[in-house]
Design an enzyme around this catalytic site. Structure first.
Site, PDB file in Angstrom:
ATOM      1  CD  GLU A   1      46.104  56.773  48.222  1.00 34.02           C
ATOM      2  OE1 GLU A   1      46.050  55.783  48.165  1.00 34.02           O
ATOM      3  OE2 GLU A   1      45.426  57.852  48.170  1.00 34.02           O
TER       4      GLU A   1
ATOM      5  CG  ASP B   1      38.451  49.632  58.055  1.00 36.93           C
ATOM      6  OD1 ASP B   1      39.118  50.563  57.334  1.00 36.93           O
ATOM      7  OD2 ASP B   1      37.258  49.462  58.029  1.00 36.93           O
TER       8      ASP B   1
HETATM    9  N1  ADE Z   1      37.340  54.365  55.111  1.00 39.69           N
HETATM   10  C1  ADE Z   1      38.229  53.295  55.421  1.00 39.69           C
HETATM   11  N2  ADE Z   1      37.479  52.303  56.465  1.00 39.69           N
HETATM   12  C2  ADE Z   1      36.176  52.923  56.630  1.00 39.69           C
HETATM   13  C3  ADE Z   1      35.021  52.594  57.332  1.00 39.69           C
HETATM   14  N3  ADE Z   1      35.350  51.504  58.003  1.00 39.69           N
HETATM   15  N4  ADE Z   1      34.220  53.530  57.367  1.00 39.69           N
HETATM   16  C4  ADE Z   1      34.116  54.608  56.357  1.00 39.69           C
HETATM   17  N5  ADE Z   1      34.855  54.875  55.799  1.00 39.69           N
HETATM   18  C5  ADE Z   1      36.301  54.218  55.691  1.00 39.69           C
END
Ligand code: ADE
Length: 260
Positions: free
Chosen positions: A15, A221
């Protein structure tokens, strides 16, 4: 009006590279294993830097931005894991409050209380927050961001139904990748939307130095057993482009606010 200098802190190197390519009159300073890129975007002075990962690293980087580069406001962009069931991969979360979910000095203090500040939750500056919410909403209306990606990417990452959501972000030195961990977090922080590893630490430093800040996160996620695969795919294919567009639009809107 006093000169403005925006610090742009990003949690993903991909990014940062994209944002750096927007800079005019660019110069670089390397200090403490970080490269600070100085220049202008749309005639606004900015300093762009990769935060590095975790609370200590990001707090150190933002302190350097404030003390050495004299930034007057701070924009943080990156990705996060969804905790709320209402969030999908690709959604954009703008923090209206931040908490350090791993800060626990009980029984001396309340759970999550920041020592000496007597606060458990920190809030972004209202004015900057409002500008970020409106400029990000402008970006996604009419599938505005979907045309940056291929059809299959749009389907895979729900980019046709992307939404901007405002709410609480929790930060801690932990990558959350299990449904059990998610449930535990929700029990103690029922309003939390998503989780990441830097935002609340950056918020603490900005609060202590009285620097207006805003934290913007795109969901990469669902902080569950699939999170490592989703995280890697999303950050490689989508997050790098999204962060650049969000920052570009925001700096343009901030310029109107600063100088008109
Ligand atoms: N950044 C992106 N996904 C994450 C996650 N599952 N836990 C902590 N930081 C994150």
């Amino acid at each position: 009006m006093a000169a403005k200098r925006i610090g742009i802190l990003g949690a993903m190197p991909e990014e940062i590279n994209g944002i750096v390519s927007l800079l005019k009159g660019r110069s670089e300073v390397i200090k403490g294993m970080r490269t600070y890129y100085i220049g202008t975007i749309n005639d606004i002075e900015v300093v762009v830097v990769f935060s590095r990962w975790g609370k200590v690293a990001s707090a150190t980087t933002v302190t350097h931005l404030i003390v050495e580069f004299g930034i007057t406001e701070l924009i943080f962009t990156g990705v996060a894991g969804a905790i709320s069931k209402d969030l999908n991969i690709g959604d954009i979360v703008i923090a209206n409050s931040l908490v350090q979910h791993d800060l626990d000095a009980r029984p001396i203090m309340k759970q999550f209380e920041i020592p000496l500040l007597g606060k458990t939750i920190l809030y972004p500056s209202e004015k900057l927050f409002n500008i970020v919410v409106s400029s990000t909403n402008e970006l996604i209306k009419n599938d505005g961001l979907a045309n940056l990606f291929s059809l299959s990417e749009c389907h895979a990452f729900s980019l046709f139904n992307q939404k901007v959501v405002v709410g609480q972000i929790a930060s801690g030195d932990q990558f959350i990748s299990s449904s059990i961990e998610k449930e535990k977090l929700l029990k103690v922080i029922p309003n939390v939307l998503c989780v990441e590893m830097e935002g609340a630490a950056v918020a603490q430093v900005c609060y202590e130095y009285n620097i207006p800040f805003v934290i913007i996160r795109t969901i990469s996620d669902s902080a569950n057993e699939n999170s490592i695969i989703d995280f890697k795919e999303f950050t490689a294919k989508i997050a790098s482009k999204l962060g650049v567009i969000i920052v570009q639009k925001l700096v343009n809107n901030l310029k109107n606010d600063f100088y008109h």
